[in-house]
Motif scaffolding. Structure first.
Motif, PDB file in Angstrom:
ATOM      1  N   ILE A   1       0.841  -1.212   0.000  1.00  0.00           N
ATOM      2  CA  ILE A   1       0.000   0.000   0.000  1.00  0.00           C
ATOM      3  C   ILE A   1       0.867   1.249   0.000  1.00  0.00           C
ATOM      4  N   ALA A   2       1.901   1.264   0.823  1.00  0.00           N
ATOM      5  CA  ALA A   2       2.793   2.433   0.884  1.00  0.00           C
ATOM      6  C   ALA A   2       3.480   2.653  -0.453  1.00  0.00           C
ATOM      7  N   LEU A   3       3.974   1.581  -1.070  1.00  0.00           N
ATOM      8  CA  LEU A   3       4.655   1.734  -2.358  1.00  0.00           C
ATOM      9  C   LEU A   3       3.688   2.217  -3.428  1.00  0.00           C
ATOM     10  N   ALA A   4       2.506   1.627  -3.493  1.00  0.00           N
ATOM     11  CA  ALA A   4       1.531   2.041  -4.508  1.00  0.00           C
ATOM     12  C   ALA A   4       1.178   3.516  -4.349  1.00  0.00           C
ATOM     13  N   ASP A   5       1.054   3.969  -3.117  1.00  0.00           N
ATOM     14  CA  ASP A   5       0.726   5.374  -2.870  1.00  0.00           C
ATOM     15  C   ASP A   5       1.857   6.287  -3.331  1.00  0.00           C
ATOM     16  N   GLU A   6       3.073   5.994  -2.902  1.00  0.00           N
ATOM     17  CA  GLU A   6       4.196   6.872  -3.227  1.00  0.00           C
ATOM     18  C   GLU A   6       4.497   6.875  -4.727  1.00  0.00           C
ATOM     19  N   VAL A   7       4.456   5.704  -5.357  1.00  0.00           N
ATOM     20  CA  VAL A   7       4.742   5.643  -6.788  1.00  0.00           C
ATOM     21  C   VAL A   7       3.623   6.289  -7.596  1.00  0.00           C
ATOM     22  N   SER A   8       2.379   6.079  -7.187  1.00  0.00           N
ATOM     23  CA  SER A   8       1.253   6.700  -7.895  1.00  0.00           C
ATOM     24  C   SER A   8       1.337   8.219  -7.866  1.00  0.00           C
ATOM     25  N   LYS A   9       1.826   8.760  -6.774  1.00  0.00           N
ATOM     26  CA  LYS A   9       1.946  10.218  -6.675  1.00  0.00           C
ATOM     27  C   LYS A   9       2.862  10.782  -7.757  1.00  0.00           C
ATOM     28  N   ILE A  10       4.002  10.123  -7.981  1.00  0.00           N
ATOM     29  CA  ILE A  10       4.906  10.688  -8.988  1.00  0.00           C
ATOM     30  C   ILE A  10       4.388  10.460 -10.399  1.00  0.00           C
ATOM     31  N   ILE A  11       3.578   9.410 -10.581  1.00  0.00           N
ATOM     32  CA  ILE A  11       3.027   9.135 -11.908  1.00  0.00           C
ATOM     33  C   ILE A  11       1.876  10.076 -12.232  1.00  0.00           C
ATOM     34  N   TRP A  12       0.977  10.296 -11.268  1.00  0.00           N
ATOM     35  CA  TRP A  12      -0.320  10.936 -11.538  1.00  0.00           C
ATOM     36  C   TRP A  12      -0.479  12.364 -11.027  1.00  0.00           C
ATOM     37  N   SER A  13       0.352  12.792 -10.100  1.00  0.00           N
ATOM     38  CA  SER A  13       0.089  14.092  -9.472  1.00  0.00           C
ATOM     39  C   SER A  13       0.419  15.275 -10.364  1.00  0.00           C
TER      40      SER A  13
ATOM     41  N   ASP B   1       8.324  13.352 -16.550  1.00  0.00           N
ATOM     42  CA  ASP B   1       9.158  12.189 -16.834  1.00  0.00           C
ATOM     43  C   ASP B   1       9.441  11.387 -15.561  1.00  0.00           C
ATOM     44  N   TRP B   2       8.348  10.895 -14.950  1.00  0.00           N
ATOM     45  CA  TRP B   2       8.457  10.182 -13.676  1.00  0.00           C
ATOM     46  C   TRP B   2       9.392   8.976 -13.748  1.00  0.00           C
ATOM     47  N   HIS B   3       9.593   8.446 -14.960  1.00  0.00           N
ATOM     48  CA  HIS B   3      10.394   7.233 -15.136  1.00  0.00           C
ATOM     49  C   HIS B   3      11.887   7.525 -15.227  1.00  0.00           C
ATOM     50  N   GLU B   4      12.258   8.789 -15.258  1.00  0.00           N
ATOM     51  CA  GLU B   4      13.665   9.153 -15.412  1.00  0.00           C
ATOM     52  C   GLU B   4      14.237   9.719 -14.112  1.00  0.00           C
ATOM     53  N   GLY B   5      15.565   9.858 -14.088  1.00  0.00           N
ATOM     54  CA  GLY B   5      16.218  10.439 -12.927  1.00  0.00           C
ATOM     55  C   GLY B   5      15.986   9.604 -11.684  1.00  0.00           C
ATOM     56  N   ASP B   6      15.857  10.298 -10.535  1.00  0.00           N
ATOM     57  CA  ASP B   6      15.710   9.578  -9.268  1.00  0.00           C
ATOM     58  C   ASP B   6      14.279   9.643  -8.728  1.00  0.00           C
ATOM     59  N   HIS B   7      13.321  10.017  -9.588  1.00  0.00           N
ATOM     60  CA  HIS B   7      11.933  10.133  -9.113  1.00  0.00           C
ATOM     61  C   HIS B   7      11.416   8.814  -8.545  1.00  0.00           C
ATOM     62  N   LEU B   8      11.605   7.738  -9.302  1.00  0.00           N
ATOM     63  CA  LEU B   8      11.079   6.448  -8.870  1.00  0.00           C
ATOM     64  C   LEU B   8      11.834   5.936  -7.648  1.00  0.00           C
TER      65      LEU B   8
ATOM     66  N   VAL C   1      10.094   5.025  -4.025  1.00  0.00           N
ATOM     67  CA  VAL C   1      10.256   3.712  -3.404  1.00  0.00           C
ATOM     68  C   VAL C   1      10.894   3.855  -2.020  1.00  0.00           C
ATOM     69  N   ALA C   2      11.861   4.749  -1.896  1.00  0.00           N
ATOM     70  CA  ALA C   2      12.512   4.969  -0.599  1.00  0.00           C
ATOM     71  C   ALA C   2      11.522   5.512   0.422  1.00  0.00           C
ATOM     72  N   ARG C   3      10.622   6.389  -0.012  1.00  0.00           N
ATOM     73  CA  ARG C   3       9.628   6.932   0.914  1.00  0.00           C
ATOM     74  C   ARG C   3       8.664   5.851   1.406  1.00  0.00           C
ATOM     75  N   ALA C   4       8.565   4.769   0.641  1.00  0.00           N
ATOM     76  CA  ALA C   4       7.741   3.641   1.075  1.00  0.00           C
ATOM     77  C   ALA C   4       8.533   2.674   1.956  1.00  0.00           C
ATOM     78  N   GLY C   5       9.797   2.987   2.194  1.00  0.00           N
ATOM     79  CA  GLY C   5      10.616   2.156   3.060  1.00  0.00           C
ATOM     80  C   GLY C   5      11.294   1.002   2.357  1.00  0.00           C
ATOM     81  N   LEU C   6      11.485   1.128   1.045  1.00  0.00           N
ATOM     82  CA  LEU C   6      12.082   0.059   0.253  1.00  0.00           C
ATOM     83  C   LEU C   6      13.221   0.612  -0.599  1.00  0.00           C
ATOM     84  N   ASP C   7      13.933  -0.280  -1.267  1.00  0.00           N
ATOM     85  CA  ASP C   7      15.067   0.103  -2.099  1.00  0.00           C
ATOM     86  C   ASP C   7      14.778  -0.295  -3.541  1.00  0.00           C
ATOM     87  N   LEU C   8      14.871   0.653  -4.466  1.00  0.00           N
ATOM     88  CA  LEU C   8      14.527   0.391  -5.862  1.00  0.00           C
ATOM     89  C   LEU C   8      15.442  -0.654  -6.483  1.00  0.00           C
TER      90      LEU C   8
END
Length: 215
Positions: A116-128, A133-140, A144-151
């Motif tokens: 749930i945390a990952l879906a929320d954080e990733v959806s924000k950069i895709i849809w907000s 270019d959410w797929h480039e740079g360090d956006h993703l 993922v880090a804000r969800a407590g995970l490592d890309l």
């Protein structure tokens, strides 16, 4: 007693985006555990039935934007779209560099209890619309880090276990149908489906009937 529910979700669905943050807050403020059950969007599962009515796509574009405005949620159609598709002809490309990665990522995150945390954080950069270019740079990576995970770790897992993750995603799709629906977002609580971003309060009401308590 902690209640449990499943949220069937697609990274391509604007309504999934409009729902995910509110479902996340529900888990943070109430004693309920919601498991993310990512599914591939209809454009991938069955493109022949996508937007068979020419009015359907136009309505979704209009309704999603006004729903976001009413809810006060930042919103813009993704750049790029998670599904590579010609919106004029509705033809879905055979080359899909984003949606498989995203969906498998969501399933891999759920294995660690952070879907749930990952879906929320990733959806924000895709849809907000807050980043281009959410797929480039360090956006993703940042999301993922804000969800407590490592890309890098997630990407390694989805590369090594793509078939296993796809089997789990297929099981999610079957479970959604078994629960009595086909679309997302759909929350299933004790076998009862609640479809749409406008059914969150109803789902909470049902949970309260079953003993939902504040944290």
């Amino acid at each position: 007693m902690t209640l449990t529910a499943d949220l069937y979700f697609s990274f391509r669905s604007p309504y999934s985006y409009l729902a995910i943050g509110r479902y996340r807050r529900l888990t943070e403020t109430n004693d309920v555990d919601i498991a993310l059950r990512p599914v591939y969007p209809i454009a991938i599962r069955d493109p022949d039935i996508l937007f068979t009515n020419a009015l359907q796509g136009r309505y979704i574009f209009i309704d999603a934007a006004r729903s976001a405005q009413m809810l006060g949620i930042p919103y813009r159609w993704p750049r790029p779209d998670p599904v590579v598709q010609d919106m004029m002809t509705r033809k879905v490309s055979e080359d899909q560099p984003y949606i498989y990665r995203l969906t498998r990522m969501g399933q891999a995150a759920q294995r660690q209890g952070k879907g749930i945390a990952l879906a929320d954080e990733v959806s924000k950069i895709i849809w907000s619309g807050e980043v281009d270019d959410w797929h480039e740079g360090d956006h993703l990576a940042g999301a993922v880090a804000r969800a407590g995970l490592d890309l890098a770790e997630l990407d390694a897992a989805i590369e090594a276990e793509a078939e296993e993750l796809d089997a789990e995603i297929s099981t999610n799709q079957d479970a959604l149908a078994a629960a009595g629906h086909w679309g997302v977002p759909t929350l299933v609580f004790e076998g009862e489906p609640f479809f749409g971003q406008d059914r969150i309060e109803m789902a909470k009401w049902r949970m309260e009937q079953k003993g939902l308590t504040a944290r």
